[in-house]
Write an enzyme that holds these catalytic residues in place. Sequence first.
Site, PDB file in Angstrom:
ATOM      1  N   ASN A   9       0.848  -1.186   0.000  1.00  8.25           N
ATOM      2  CA  ASN A   9       0.000   0.000   0.000  1.00  8.25           C
ATOM      3  C   ASN A   9       0.892   1.247   0.000  1.00  8.25           C
ATOM      4  OD1 ASN A   9      -1.614   2.249   0.935  1.00  8.25           O
ATOM      5  ND2 ASN A   9      -3.181   0.768   1.515  1.00  8.25           N
ATOM      6  N   HIS A  12       0.876   6.134   2.051  1.00 13.36           N
ATOM      7  CA  HIS A  12       1.643   7.030   2.925  1.00 13.36           C
ATOM      8  C   HIS A  12       2.781   7.736   2.203  1.00 13.36           C
ATOM      9  CE1 HIS A  12      -0.609   6.391   6.542  1.00 13.36           C
ATOM     10  NE2 HIS A  12      -0.617   5.102   6.295  1.00 13.36           N
ATOM     11  N   HIS A  45      -5.752   3.668  -1.807  1.00 11.40           N
ATOM     12  CA  HIS A  45      -7.109   4.015  -1.370  1.00 11.40           C
ATOM     13  C   HIS A  45      -7.405   5.427  -1.860  1.00 11.40           C
ATOM     14  CE1 HIS A  45     -10.130   4.291   2.266  1.00 11.40           C
ATOM     15  NE2 HIS A  45     -10.674   4.675   1.116  1.00 11.40           N
ATOM     16  N   ARG A  47      -9.555   8.168  -1.466  1.00 11.41           N
ATOM     17  CA  ARG A  47     -10.579   8.644  -0.536  1.00 11.41           C
ATOM     18  C   ARG A  47     -11.405   9.774  -1.148  1.00 11.41           C
ATOM     19  NH1 ARG A  47     -10.422   7.577   5.001  1.00 11.41           N
ATOM     20  NH2 ARG A  47      -8.860   6.026   5.604  1.00 11.41           N
ATOM     21  N   ARG A  51      -7.172  12.889   0.438  1.00  8.70           N
ATOM     22  CA  ARG A  51      -6.154  13.327   1.396  1.00  8.70           C
ATOM     23  C   ARG A  51      -4.761  12.804   1.060  1.00  8.70           C
ATOM     24  NH1 ARG A  51      -7.843  10.179   6.881  1.00  8.70           N
ATOM     25  NH2 ARG A  51      -9.853  11.095   6.319  1.00  8.70           N
ATOM     26  N   GLU A  72      -8.699   0.448  -3.414  1.00  7.00           N
ATOM     27  CA  GLU A  72      -9.574   0.502  -2.253  1.00  7.00           C
ATOM     28  C   GLU A  72     -10.482   1.716  -2.369  1.00  7.00           C
ATOM     29  OE1 GLU A  72      -6.872  -1.683   1.190  1.00  7.00           O
ATOM     30  OE2 GLU A  72      -7.163   0.497   1.271  1.00  7.00           O
ATOM     31  N   THR A 103      -8.402   3.542   8.227  1.00  2.97           N
ATOM     32  CA  THR A 103      -9.604   2.719   8.330  1.00  2.97           C
ATOM     33  C   THR A 103      -9.624   2.009   9.673  1.00  2.97           C
ATOM     34  OG1 THR A 103      -9.517   2.379   5.942  1.00  2.97           O
ATOM     35  CG2 THR A 103     -10.958   0.930   7.198  1.00  2.97           C
ATOM     36  N   GLU A 154     -11.438  -9.435   2.400  1.00  5.01           N
ATOM     37  CA  GLU A 154     -10.188  -9.019   3.040  1.00  5.01           C
ATOM     38  C   GLU A 154     -10.437  -8.945   4.531  1.00  5.01           C
ATOM     39  OE1 GLU A 154      -6.786  -5.518   3.344  1.00  5.01           O
ATOM     40  OE2 GLU A 154      -8.046  -5.631   1.543  1.00  5.01           O
ATOM     41  N   HIS A 194      -4.140  -4.691   7.348  1.00  2.59           N
ATOM     42  CA  HIS A 194      -4.285  -3.595   8.298  1.00  2.59           C
ATOM     43  C   HIS A 194      -3.434  -3.860   9.544  1.00  2.59           C
ATOM     44  CE1 HIS A 194      -6.150   0.240   9.235  1.00  2.59           C
ATOM     45  NE2 HIS A 194      -6.060  -0.118  10.484  1.00  2.59           N
TER      46      HIS A 194
END
Length: 243
Positions: A9, A12, A45, A47, A51, A72, A103, A154, A194
Amino acid sequence: MTAPRLLINIDHVATLRNARREDTPDPVHAAGLCMQANAHGIVFHLREDRRHITERDVRLLKQTVHGKLDFELSTNADVVSICCDVQPELATLVPERREEVTTEGGLDVRANAARLDAVIPTLKEAGVEQVALFVDPVPHQIEAVAEAGAHAVELHTGDYANATTESARQRELDRLATGAHAAHEAGLRVHAGHGLDYTNIQPFVRAVPHVAEVSIGFAVISRAVFSGLPQAVRDMRHLIHTA
């Protein structure tokens, strides 16, 4: 028993870029480095508030990543439309609240059944090969995933990752193993993610059956600050394959 595939992922990386409203570090470049280090795919993801990952990122990732893309998303109509246009190999529907840092738990599939009954067929008809729902390892939610027509579940591993005692960690591993078995029996492909990191990934891989792939982001990006991104990916792959 086959080791789970590793998807990274890159959200970040975009978070860091956007903190200064700069062009770097570029999450698309990061995705390329991850793939060069033999990650099996990339997770992002998009969003509603954009963000971190942006639509520009999404479209460039589709053009440049020669591996699995896991998009995602919430059930927001605008984001669903972008996903349908991009046609990733995998779309993972997740809960989303604007005020959350990340999340915070699994999707309540039964409570959102009406919306999912509209979104899942839309994604399939657009050419998305796999649709997954991100849920807590609870049997009735996993049954609902199968009923909703998704291809995969998931499993939310956050409670396991956040457990502070050995007994609590074992309880969460048992819940995840039960959930993975229930998903497998229901004919669902099993994914997980996660909070998985360099200390908890091996116990997870050993204890939880049927997991085809894991999604890991924050831990890898954090280690990359010190070791570099390719090495951080290789370190995680090594742990998964030697578990």
